[in-house]
Design a protein around this motif. Structure first.
Motif, mmCIF file in Angstrom:
data_model
loop_
_atom_site.group_PDB
_atom_site.id
_atom_site.type_symbol
_atom_site.label_atom_id
_atom_site.label_comp_id
_atom_site.label_asym_id
_atom_site.label_seq_id
_atom_site.Cartn_x
_atom_site.Cartn_y
_atom_site.Cartn_z
ATOM 1 N N VAL A 38 41.045 50.192 55.073
ATOM 2 C CA VAL A 38 40.196 49.156 54.499
ATOM 3 C C VAL A 38 38.744 49.325 54.938
ATOM 4 O O VAL A 38 37.829 49.306 54.109
ATOM 5 N N ILE A 39 38.526 49.534 56.241
ATOM 6 C CA ILE A 39 37.143 49.634 56.728
ATOM 7 C C ILE A 39 36.471 50.879 56.162
ATOM 8 O O ILE A 39 35.276 50.853 55.838
ATOM 9 N N GLU A 40 37.261 51.958 56.012
ATOM 10 C CA GLU A 40 36.712 53.179 55.452
ATOM 11 C C GLU A 40 36.213 52.911 54.026
ATOM 12 O O GLU A 40 35.107 53.316 53.651
ATOM 13 N N ARG A 41 37.010 52.219 53.238
ATOM 14 C CA ARG A 41 36.654 51.919 51.850
ATOM 15 C C ARG A 41 35.449 50.980 51.786
ATOM 16 O O ARG A 41 34.524 51.199 51.005
ATOM 17 N N GLU B 31 39.470 40.258 47.925
ATOM 18 C CA GLU B 31 38.464 41.131 48.521
ATOM 19 C C GLU B 31 38.828 42.599 48.331
ATOM 20 O O GLU B 31 37.972 43.439 48.054
ATOM 21 N N LEU B 32 40.132 42.905 48.497
ATOM 22 C CA LEU B 32 40.572 44.290 48.320
ATOM 23 C C LEU B 32 40.372 44.753 46.875
ATOM 24 O O LEU B 32 39.987 45.888 46.627
ATOM 25 N N PHE B 43 43.359 52.024 44.763
ATOM 26 C CA PHE B 43 43.071 51.656 46.146
ATOM 27 C C PHE B 43 43.990 50.548 46.653
ATOM 28 O O PHE B 43 44.582 50.660 47.723
ATOM 29 N N VAL B 44 44.109 49.487 45.879
ATOM 30 C CA VAL B 44 44.907 48.339 46.328
ATOM 31 C C VAL B 44 46.360 48.745 46.526
ATOM 32 O O VAL B 44 46.977 48.426 47.546
ATOM 33 N N ALA B 45 46.889 49.489 45.579
ATOM 34 C CA ALA B 45 48.281 49.945 45.696
ATOM 35 C C ALA B 45 48.469 50.827 46.930
ATOM 36 O O ALA B 45 49.483 50.723 47.628
ATOM 37 N N VAL B 91 45.335 42.574 54.385
ATOM 38 C CA VAL B 91 45.669 42.837 52.977
ATOM 39 C C VAL B 91 45.849 41.556 52.170
ATOM 40 O O VAL B 91 46.056 41.610 50.967
ATOM 41 N N GLY B 92 45.791 40.421 52.837
ATOM 42 C CA GLY B 92 45.947 39.162 52.114
ATOM 43 C C GLY B 92 47.385 38.746 51.903
ATOM 44 O O GLY B 92 47.677 37.950 51.011
#
Lengths: 212, 156
Positions: A38-41, B31-32, B43-45, B91-92
């Protein structure tokens, strides 16, 4: 890292100057694979170059601070910002922060601490030790944008202060040389000393701001 | 084809909103989604996949730590719960995160039965989320295959 360095743009071969902001290289440290992703993205989307490592020990190794070879080859690394989780097995983010601030080579690199726990004494402890900022997890895009702006602003101010102090000193020198007839070689040596003065005053400034 | 796309998009919207309303997801998931674009469409997957792998690993650790004949090291269980709480927060995964908070309290109270109950619930919950999200991702695929675009869903 020299003050002017981060503002140098990487101009692509085609000479396209539409890239207006230089890229920060961020070292992100977190033991959670999910958080690393996540932080990388978050950082990439904010136009930063990112290197992720999973521990404080690996971060020190990457920087060349792990004592094996000393800080060799560091000029190529050019890490502009370190973002680290607080709670990690082995070296905590706080331990890592301390080690970086103890290093004469890396102490100028801003360090931001992330934590899922909003513990005020912990936050204060990190800020006292010289952390630039503290982010509460989960980290959002707005947090990263804010940090990036903060870092870029600090770098820009450093450049501005440098050029202002040089200009001021130059103006004073010119006045001095106008009133008394001295050679041009003496004014160029005064220029050099004003650069040295700036660097030492910057170090003093960060030392003063550390103990709260 | 447009009618099909519109229907799928409506289905997708309703399904996504229901996931938030039922507490499966919170705004960190939103946010993701902001971080996903045409350059990184999965990305989310990908993050959620890493999260579910993490769940399996950490729940395994917790189960092993709770399975000690004799004294249970609750701090060891707690350490894994803390990690799961962190990644679910990132990740929520709202329900999983909520369960971890309760689970952590039981660890701190050295409450064996409470911990075992939480362990079972966390296992059920992450698998339920996995299924729900799989359905959501499948709807996205169907929309794209039908020639449409996945709509941005406004939760509020």
């Amino acid at each position: 890292m020299a003050v002017g360095e981060v503002m140098r743009m990487d101009i692509p071969a085609g000479g396209d100057l539409s890239v207006t902001s230089p890229e920060l290289h961020v070292l992100a440290v977190d033991d959670s694979i999910v958080d690393r992703k996540v932080i990388e993205r978050l950082l990439r989307i904010s136009a930063c170059k990112v290197t992720t490592v999973e521990s404080g020990a690996m971060a020190l190794q990457y920087l060349g601070l792990d004592g094996d070879k000393g800080a060799s080859g560091l000029k190529d690394l050019k890490v502009n910002l370190i973002v680290t989780d607080y709670s990690m097995p082995g070296l905590t983010g706080y331990d890592l922060l301390k080690k970086i601030k103890e290093s004469s080579v890396f102490r100028e690199i801003p360090v931001v601490i992330m934590s899922s726990e909003n513990i005020l004494p912990r936050i204060e402890q990190c800020l006292r030790e010289g952390a630039e900022d503290f982010l509460l997890k989960p980290v959002k895009l707005a947090d990263v944008k804010r940090i990036k702006e903060l870092i870029m602003r600090n770098e820009a101010e450093d450049c501005k202060t440098l050029s202002h102090s040089n200009k001021r000193k130059l103006a004073e020198d010119i006045d001095d040389t106008a009133s008394s007839s001295s050679s041009s070689s003496s004014s160029s040596s005064l220029e050099d000393s004003s650069v040295k003065d700036f660097r030492s005053s910057k170090r003093m400034k960060s030392e003063l701001s550390s103990p709260l | 084809m447009d009618a099909l796309v519109a229907q799928l998009q409506m289905q997708y919207r309703n399904y996504t909103v229901s996931l938030y309303q039922q507490g499966f997801l919170d705004d960190q998931f939103t946010e993701l989604k902001k971080l996903q674009d045409d350059a990184s469409p999965d990305f989310v997957a990908e993050v959620l996949s890493l999260f579910f792998e993490d769940c399996v690993k950490l729940i395994g650790n917790m189960a092993r730590a709770l399975d000690q004949t004799g004294t249970v090291d609750f701090s060891q269980v707690g350490a894994s719960v803390h990690q799961l709480k962190g990644s679910s927060s990132s990740v929520g995964a709202k329900r999983v995160k909520g369960l971890c908070i309760t689970f952590k309290e039981y660890c701190e109270a050295n409450n064996y039965e409470g911990c075992v109950r939480c362990l079972q619930q966390v296992d059920i919950e992450f698998k339920a989320l996995q299924t729900k999200l799989q359905d959501m991702f499948n709807l996205e695929k169907q929309i794209i295959q039908a020639g449409g675009k996945v709509p941005q869903v406004d939760i509020n």
